[in-house]
Enzyme design. Sequence first.
Site, PDB file in Angstrom:
ATOM      1  N   GLY A  14       0.827  -1.208   0.000  1.00  0.00           N
ATOM      2  CA  GLY A  14       0.000   0.000   0.000  1.00  0.00           C
ATOM      3  C   GLY A  14       0.855   1.249   0.000  1.00  0.00           C
ATOM      4  O   GLY A  14       0.484   2.256   0.601  1.00  0.00           O
ATOM      5  N   SER A  16       1.326   3.137  -2.364  1.00  0.00           N
ATOM      6  CA  SER A  16       0.850   4.055  -3.401  1.00  0.00           C
ATOM      7  C   SER A  16       0.239   5.337  -2.835  1.00  0.00           C
ATOM      8  O   SER A  16       0.288   6.380  -3.476  1.00  0.00           O
ATOM      9  CB  SER A  16      -0.188   3.332  -4.269  1.00  0.00           C
ATOM     10  N   ARG A  17      -0.350   5.227  -1.654  1.00  0.00           N
ATOM     11  CA  ARG A  17      -1.147   6.363  -1.140  1.00  0.00           C
ATOM     12  C   ARG A  17      -0.969   6.488   0.362  1.00  0.00           C
ATOM     13  O   ARG A  17      -0.445   5.582   1.015  1.00  0.00           O
ATOM     14  CB  ARG A  17      -2.634   6.114  -1.408  1.00  0.00           C
ATOM     15  N   ASP A  62      -3.245  -8.096  -5.247  1.00  0.00           N
ATOM     16  CA  ASP A  62      -4.440  -7.989  -4.413  1.00  0.00           C
ATOM     17  C   ASP A  62      -4.162  -8.805  -3.158  1.00  0.00           C
ATOM     18  O   ASP A  62      -4.052 -10.036  -3.222  1.00  0.00           O
ATOM     19  CB  ASP A  62      -5.645  -8.554  -5.177  1.00  0.00           C
ATOM     20  N   ASN A  87       1.590  -2.550   5.391  1.00  0.00           N
ATOM     21  CA  ASN A  87       0.783  -1.345   5.651  1.00  0.00           C
ATOM     22  C   ASN A  87      -0.615  -1.407   5.046  1.00  0.00           C
ATOM     23  O   ASN A  87      -1.562  -0.872   5.625  1.00  0.00           O
ATOM     24  CB  ASN A  87       1.543  -0.122   5.095  1.00  0.00           C
ATOM     25  N   SER A 137      -3.630  -0.521  14.537  1.00  0.00           N
ATOM     26  CA  SER A 137      -4.496   0.650  14.763  1.00  0.00           C
ATOM     27  C   SER A 137      -4.911   0.689  16.229  1.00  0.00           C
ATOM     28  O   SER A 137      -5.064  -0.363  16.861  1.00  0.00           O
ATOM     29  CB  SER A 137      -5.754   0.545  13.899  1.00  0.00           C
ATOM     30  N   TYR A 151     -12.953  -4.543  11.644  1.00  0.00           N
ATOM     31  CA  TYR A 151     -11.693  -3.814  11.417  1.00  0.00           C
ATOM     32  C   TYR A 151     -10.857  -3.844  12.697  1.00  0.00           C
ATOM     33  O   TYR A 151      -9.668  -4.183  12.675  1.00  0.00           O
ATOM     34  CB  TYR A 151     -11.987  -2.378  11.002  1.00  0.00           C
ATOM     35  N   LYS A 155      -7.142  -5.633  13.502  1.00  0.00           N
ATOM     36  CA  LYS A 155      -5.972  -4.899  13.988  1.00  0.00           C
ATOM     37  C   LYS A 155      -5.482  -5.474  15.327  1.00  0.00           C
ATOM     38  O   LYS A 155      -4.274  -5.482  15.594  1.00  0.00           O
ATOM     39  CB  LYS A 155      -6.285  -3.409  14.095  1.00  0.00           C
TER      40      LYS A 155
HETATM   41  N1  NAP Z   1      -5.958   6.531   8.141  1.00  0.00           N
HETATM   42  C1  NAP Z   1      -6.145   6.219   9.412  1.00  0.00           C
HETATM   43  O1  NAP Z   1      -6.775   6.962  10.175  1.00  0.00           O
HETATM   44  C2  NAP Z   1      -5.575   4.941   9.963  1.00  0.00           C
HETATM   45  C3  NAP Z   1      -5.626   4.743  11.351  1.00  0.00           C
HETATM   46  C4  NAP Z   1      -5.117   3.578  11.890  1.00  0.00           C
HETATM   47  C5  NAP Z   1      -4.568   2.626  11.057  1.00  0.00           C
HETATM   48  N2  NAP Z   1      -4.546   2.832   9.712  1.00  0.00           N
HETATM   49  C6  NAP Z   1      -3.972   1.773   8.880  1.00  0.00           C
HETATM   50  O2  NAP Z   1      -2.924   2.302   8.082  1.00  0.00           O
HETATM   51  C7  NAP Z   1      -2.839   1.568   6.861  1.00  0.00           C
HETATM   52  C8  NAP Z   1      -2.845   2.542   5.680  1.00  0.00           C
HETATM   53  O3  NAP Z   1      -4.038   3.310   5.746  1.00  0.00           O
HETATM   54  P1  NAP Z   1      -4.260   4.626   4.886  1.00  0.00           P
HETATM   55  O4  NAP Z   1      -5.031   5.556   5.731  1.00  0.00           O
HETATM   56  O5  NAP Z   1      -3.005   5.076   4.245  1.00  0.00           O
HETATM   57  O6  NAP Z   1      -5.254   4.038   3.754  1.00  0.00           O
HETATM   58  P2  NAP Z   1      -5.545   4.458   2.243  1.00  0.00           P
HETATM   59  O7  NAP Z   1      -5.144   5.870   2.000  1.00  0.00           O
HETATM   60  O8  NAP Z   1      -6.950   4.040   1.972  1.00  0.00           O
HETATM   61  O9  NAP Z   1      -4.556   3.508   1.432  1.00  0.00           O
HETATM   62  C9  NAP Z   1      -4.775   2.119   1.485  1.00  0.00           C
HETATM   63  C10 NAP Z   1      -3.660   1.406   0.770  1.00  0.00           C
HETATM   64  O10 NAP Z   1      -3.943  -0.014   0.830  1.00  0.00           O
HETATM   65  C11 NAP Z   1      -3.944  -0.541  -0.476  1.00  0.00           C
HETATM   66  N3  NAP Z   1      -4.964  -1.587  -0.600  1.00  0.00           N
HETATM   67  C12 NAP Z   1      -6.301  -1.469  -0.393  1.00  0.00           C
HETATM   68  N4  NAP Z   1      -6.915  -2.633  -0.701  1.00  0.00           N
HETATM   69  C13 NAP Z   1      -5.948  -3.505  -1.092  1.00  0.00           C
HETATM   70  C14 NAP Z   1      -5.954  -4.846  -1.543  1.00  0.00           C
HETATM   71  N5  NAP Z   1      -7.082  -5.575  -1.694  1.00  0.00           N
HETATM   72  N6  NAP Z   1      -4.761  -5.411  -1.855  1.00  0.00           N
HETATM   73  C15 NAP Z   1      -3.633  -4.707  -1.761  1.00  0.00           C
HETATM   74  N7  NAP Z   1      -3.551  -3.436  -1.353  1.00  0.00           N
HETATM   75  C16 NAP Z   1      -4.704  -2.832  -1.029  1.00  0.00           C
HETATM   76  C17 NAP Z   1      -4.255   0.631  -1.413  1.00  0.00           C
HETATM   77  O11 NAP Z   1      -3.726   0.364  -2.700  1.00  0.00           O
HETATM   78  P3  NAP Z   1      -4.351   1.057  -4.049  1.00  0.00           P
HETATM   79  O12 NAP Z   1      -4.337   2.524  -3.812  1.00  0.00           O
HETATM   80  O13 NAP Z   1      -3.451   0.639  -5.167  1.00  0.00           O
HETATM   81  O14 NAP Z   1      -5.737   0.501  -4.187  1.00  0.00           O
HETATM   82  C18 NAP Z   1      -3.568   1.788  -0.694  1.00  0.00           C
HETATM   83  O15 NAP Z   1      -2.210   1.860  -1.057  1.00  0.00           O
HETATM   84  C19 NAP Z   1      -4.011   0.589   6.864  1.00  0.00           C
HETATM   85  O16 NAP Z   1      -3.590  -0.670   7.299  1.00  0.00           O
HETATM   86  C20 NAP Z   1      -4.952   1.194   7.885  1.00  0.00           C
HETATM   87  O17 NAP Z   1      -5.806   0.235   8.473  1.00  0.00           O
HETATM   88  C21 NAP Z   1      -5.036   3.963   9.149  1.00  0.00           C
END
Ligand code: NAP
Length: 245
Positions: A14, A16-17, A62, A87, A137, A151, A155
Site C-alpha cells: 500500500g 501508493s497512497r 491484491d 501497511n 491501529s 476492522y 488490527k
Molecule cells: N488513516 C487512518 O486513520 C488509519 C488509522 C489507523 C490505522 N490505519 C492503517 O494504516 C494503513 C494505511 O491506511 P491509509 O489511511 O493510508 O489508507 P488508504 O489511504 O486508503 O490507502 C490504502 C492502501 O492499501 C492498499 N490496498 C487497499 N486494498 C488492497 C488490496 N485488496 N490489496 C492490496 N492493497 C490494497 C491501497 O492500494 P491502491 O491505492 O493501489 O488501491 C492503498 O495503497 C491501513 O492498514 C490502515 O488500516 C489507518
Amino acid sequence: MPLSLTNHVALVTGGSRGIGRAICQALDAEGARIIVHYHRDLAAAEESASTLQSPATLVHADLGSTDSITRMVGSLDEDSLDILVNNAGVWKPTPLGSTSEALLDEVLHINLRGMFWLTQALLTKLRDGARIVNISSTAGRVGIAGGRSLYGATKAAVDSLTKSWALELAGRRIRVNAVAPGYVETDMTAAHLSDPATRERALIRHPLGRLGTGEDVAKVVTFLCTDAAAFITGQSLNVSGGFVI
Ligand SMILES: NC(=O)c1ccc[n+]([C@@H]2O[C@H](COP(=O)([O-])OP(=O)(O)OC[C@H]3O[C@@H](n4cnc5c(N)ncnc54)[C@H](OP(=O)(O)O)[C@@H]3O)[C@@H](O)[C@H]2O)c1
C-alpha cells in the site's frame, strides 16, 4: 551505530497512497531503495515512486488473494529484502446484523490473511536481521462505535501476530514490531472526517489536539527499521496523540 538505511531494500505494501506513501518517502530519505506495492491505483503508485530520491520498483498484488500474492512474490527480482512494511488495509464498516459473507471475507482477507500470506511467502527472501513493521491501529485496542468491529478485530490480530512472529523469527534476528495510529488524514478517513461533527468528535479523542499525519506514522516506522531500535521487537507503538493511553 549505523542509523542510515543506505543499501537497504524495503517493500512497503500500500505504498501508493496515504500512510504507505509517507513510509516510502521516510525510508527513502534514510537511503533505502523502495519497492512500492499497490493494488488498484497504478497512477498513485507511479506518483508515489516519482517523489522518491532513489529509483523505486513497483509491484502489484491484491492482498485479498493468496494467488495474487504468490505471483507478486514470484515476480520479485530481489533475493534479499531488509525491510517489509505490512501497511495496506481497508476500513470498511461491517455492522452486526447487515454484513454479507463477501464483505466479512474481504476485510479479513485483506487486513489479516493477506498480511500473513505475504509475510510467509517472503520469509526466504527476508535476510537474517531483517525488520518487519506491521501497521495496526488504536481501533484494535479499544471498543469502537460505528460498526467497524471487524476492522478493530483484524488490527488486534495484527498486534497478536506481531508478538508471536517476533518470537518465531528472533532466531534469525528478524525484529517484528507494529505501529498503531489513531485517526490519520488520508483517503481512508476523508469521507468520514468531512462531517464537521464527526471530525470534532475525532479531534476530542486526541489529547495532543490534532489528528495524525502519514509523516507521524512514517517517522516511527523508520525508527523501528534502524539500528536505533536494535533491541526492540514484539512491540506495538501507539502513534495517536494520546488517543489510547
Ligand atoms: N488513516 C487512518 O486513520 C488509519 C488509522 C489507523 C490505522 N490505519 C492503517 O494504516 C494503513 C494505511 O491506511 P491509509 O489511511 O493510508 O489508507 P488508504 O489511504 O486508503 O490507502 C490504502 C492502501 O492499501 C492498499 N490496498 C487497499 N486494498 C488492497 C488490496 N485488496 N490489496 C492490496 N492493497 C490494497 C491501497 O492500494 P491502491 O491505492 O493501489 O488501491 C492503498 O495503497 C491501513 O492498514 C490502515 O488500516 C489507518
